[in-house]
Design a protein around this motif. Structure first.
Motif, short mmCIF file in Angstrom:
data_model
loop_
_atom_site.label_atom_id
_atom_site.label_comp_id
_atom_site.label_asym_id
_atom_site.label_seq_id
_atom_site.Cartn_x
_atom_site.Cartn_y
_atom_site.Cartn_z
N LEU A 8 0.85 -1.18 0.00
CA LEU A 8 0.00 0.00 0.00
C LEU A 8 0.89 1.23 0.00
CD1 LEU A 8 -2.74 -1.03 2.57
CD2 LEU A 8 -2.79 -1.21 0.10
N PRO A 10 0.31 4.84 1.00
CA PRO A 10 -0.59 5.87 1.55
C PRO A 10 -0.08 7.28 1.25
CG PRO A 10 0.76 4.96 3.29
CD PRO A 10 1.07 4.16 2.05
N GLU A 14 -0.03 8.19 8.23
CA GLU A 14 -0.99 7.54 9.12
C GLU A 14 -0.75 6.03 9.12
OE1 GLU A 14 -3.44 9.00 11.03
OE2 GLU A 14 -2.54 10.90 10.44
N ILE A 16 -1.41 2.24 8.61
CA ILE A 16 -2.25 1.60 7.58
C ILE A 16 -2.50 0.13 7.90
CG2 ILE A 16 -1.62 3.19 5.74
CD1 ILE A 16 0.35 1.05 4.76
N ARG A 17 -2.40 -0.22 9.16
CA ARG A 17 -2.58 -1.60 9.60
C ARG A 17 -3.90 -2.18 9.09
NH1 ARG A 17 -0.83 -3.96 14.83
NH2 ARG A 17 -1.98 -5.89 15.03
N ALA A 19 -5.93 -1.13 6.70
CA ALA A 19 -6.00 -1.19 5.23
C ALA A 19 -5.16 -2.35 4.70
CB ALA A 19 -5.52 0.13 4.64
N THR A 20 -4.01 -2.58 5.30
CA THR A 20 -3.16 -3.69 4.88
C THR A 20 -3.86 -5.02 5.11
OG1 THR A 20 -1.14 -2.44 5.36
CG2 THR A 20 -0.94 -4.85 5.30
#
Length: 128
Positions: A8, A10, A14, A16-17, A19-20
């Motif tokens: 990812l 971004p 921020e 991105i846990r 989203a990952t």
């Protein structure tokens, strides 16, 4: 061994846990739908640390999980790609082949055109 990496990119710093994990779950579930419920990768890997409660991860992925890994991705046997597809549909295969024929007959972009396209896409994000 086949490693399917999820990267990812971004726009901000921020975390991105979530989203990952979502991205890898979508890839995992898509592959399972295509390859069949018997498909079991060797592991699903995350660069971030493990949550306190792994029950949801274990239920969703149902395969070994690795946290604090070098990659975000799914590790499986390369031979899985040689296995017959359980839901193979000849009509869909013909349709997809026609689509691929159209895509591959389009002229290849020059490196200059590809760089221009990347700059155009990344410029508004501040990541160019």
């Amino acid at each position: 061994v086949l490693i399917i990496r999820g990267e990812l990119m971004p726009d901000s710093s921020e975390p991105i846990r979530q989203a990952t994990e979502l991205a890898l779950c979508v890839i995992f579930r898509t592959l399972r739908a295509i390859l069949g419920n018997e498909w079991r990768p060797t592991a699903v890997c995350f660069r971030h640390s493990a949550p306190k409660d792994l029950s949801v991860h274990r239920r969703v992925f149902d395969v070994p999980l690795q946290f604090n890994s070098n990659i975000d991705g799914i590790i499986c046997r390369a031979s899985n790609l040689d296995d017959p597809l359980p839901n193979y549909d000849p009509e869909t295969a013909r349709y997809l082949q026609k689509l691929m024929d159209v895509v591959t007959t389009q002229p290849a972009q020059s490196p200059r055109d590809r760089v221009r396209q990347l700059i155009w896409g990344l410029l508004p994000t501040g990541r160019c």
